[in-house]
Design an enzyme around this catalytic site. Structure first.
Site, short mmCIF file in Angstrom:
data_model
loop_
_atom_site.label_atom_id
_atom_site.label_comp_id
_atom_site.label_asym_id
_atom_site.label_seq_id
_atom_site.Cartn_x
_atom_site.Cartn_y
_atom_site.Cartn_z
N HIS A 65 0.81 -1.22 0.00
CA HIS A 65 0.00 0.00 0.00
C HIS A 65 0.84 1.27 0.00
O HIS A 65 1.90 1.34 0.63
CB HIS A 65 -1.05 -0.02 1.12
CG HIS A 65 -0.56 0.12 2.53
ND1 HIS A 65 -0.39 1.33 3.14
CD2 HIS A 65 -0.24 -0.81 3.46
CE1 HIS A 65 0.00 1.14 4.39
NE2 HIS A 65 0.12 -0.15 4.62
N GLU A 197 -5.33 1.62 2.28
CA GLU A 197 -5.21 0.44 3.15
C GLU A 197 -5.52 0.80 4.59
O GLU A 197 -6.16 0.04 5.32
CB GLU A 197 -3.80 -0.15 3.04
CG GLU A 197 -3.63 -1.51 3.73
CD GLU A 197 -3.22 -1.42 5.21
OE1 GLU A 197 -3.23 -2.46 5.88
OE2 GLU A 197 -2.90 -0.30 5.70
CO CO Z 1 -0.39 0.98 8.78
ZN ZN Z 2 0.69 -1.09 6.42
#
Ligand code: CO
Ligand code: ZN
Length: 338
Positions: A65, A197
């Site tokens: 991410h 995320e």
């Molecule tokens: Co994190």
């Molecule tokens: Zn992470």
């Protein structure tokens, strides 16, 4: 020590990019990987999807991410102080007396109310950002309600270990860039630098659905339980990339765990087992998707996660490059029925 990789980590951790505002990180990563992939696109959620074609007809999704945690402005008072709310898992304890930076370069410092605290630790709702203005009108020339800032990044080079905010998860973005440089897989490789995320695996949920992978390998940071009086977990820095067994988002399945250990053994890659007591990761969004998919996660043991001094070991990262690449190059992937 691999200084070229360390420079890449430094460059990517210094890029401004909180959750939902990952554009700058995506732009820089796209420039870095362009020579090594066949196709690059960005989807509606801000995921950067990089495709390298294979011949097996199978799709392997690799992911890390891009977003970092941040603070979103919810109010500007008449004296120009900003009140804020967390975007992702912000720890109040590390949020006082910080330097913060907005997308347009506006800088400020955080502090807390005094009279309301009576010696208790400050909650986020009792904190504010001071951007050096005396009135609301003046402050509004620099910042609007809804703008997001991050802890100002400072990269600390300690030799084989480095510290910075946003190592979660730019250090794994750097690993994924390295994987793309070297990989030669029979499968179609979909390397996804995911968005959002930190607020619940939202980018990965969207990208996973559209890519529809046969196997997914996720990269993230995990806790490193090797500091004084920390919670008991098996992970430690310098012990290699992890084989994740469980976190709050997923329990990895037995065939996937067996596959990971078999590949590590075949290639002589030193790994450690991971059981993370808190937090989740993008693999947790892929595993239950579309009737269920084999998904695994390789993590980098990292100290002080979600602080401005997240600390990780470069050797663990280089191990993760080899491990992810070896798994994605395997002809026989973990089996499943569509
Ligand atoms: Co994190
Ligand atoms: Zn992470």
């Amino acid at each position: 020590m691999n200084n070229e990789f360390k420079d890449l980590v430094k460059e990517l951790t210094l890029v401004w990019g909180p959750t939902g505002r990952e554009g700058r990180a995506a732009e820089r990563i796209a420039e870095l990987v362009r020579p090594y992939v066949d196709e690059i696109r960005t989807d509606a959620l801000g995921n950067l999807i990089c495709v390298k074609k294979g011949t097996s007809g199978k799709r392997v999704m690799l992911s890390a991410h891009m977003d970092q945690i941040g603070l979103i402005v919810v109010d500007i008072d008449e004296k120009g102080f900003l009140r804020f709310a967390p975007v992702g898992g912000i720890d109040p304890e590390v949020t006082v007396c910080r330097e913060v930076v907005f997308e347009n370069g506006t800088r400020g410092v955080t502090y807390h109310e005094e009279k309301t605290l009576k010696g208790a630790p400050a909650k986020l709702s009792q904190m504010f950002i001071d951007i050096g203005c005396s009135t609301r009108e003046e402050a509004e020339k620099h910042v609007s309600v809804g703008d997001i800032c991050v802890y100002a990044p400072h990269f600390i080079d300690m030799g084989s270990r480095v510290a910075c905010g946003a190592l979660d998860d730019r250090i794994c973005c750097a690993i994924l860039v390295e994987v793309l440089k070297k990989i030669a897989s029979p499968h179609d490789i979909y390397a996804v630098f995911t968005s959002q995320e930190e607020v619940g695996l939202r980018g990965a949920t969207a990208a996973g659905y559209s890519i529809d992978p046969d196997f997914a390998i996720n990269l993230d940071v995990t806790a490193s339980a090797d500091t004084p009086e920390c919670d008991a977990m098996p992970m430690a820095m310098g012990e290699g990339p992890t084989v994740k067994y469980m976190d709050r988002s997923a329990v990895m399945t037995k065939p996937v765990i067996d596959f990971m250990h078999a590949v590590a053994e075949k290639h002589g890659i030193k790994t450690q087992n991971e059981v993370l007591l808190y937090g989740g990761t993008d693999a947790g969004a892929i595993q239950p998707m579309r009737g269920g998919r084999p998904a695994c996660c390789v993590s980098v043991a990292t100290r002080y996660i979600h602080s401005p001094v997240e600390t990780a070991d470069i050797g663990d990262c280089l191990g993760a490059v080899d491990f992810v690449r070896a798994m994605a190059e395997e002809t026989e992937l973990p089996a499943f029925e569509r």
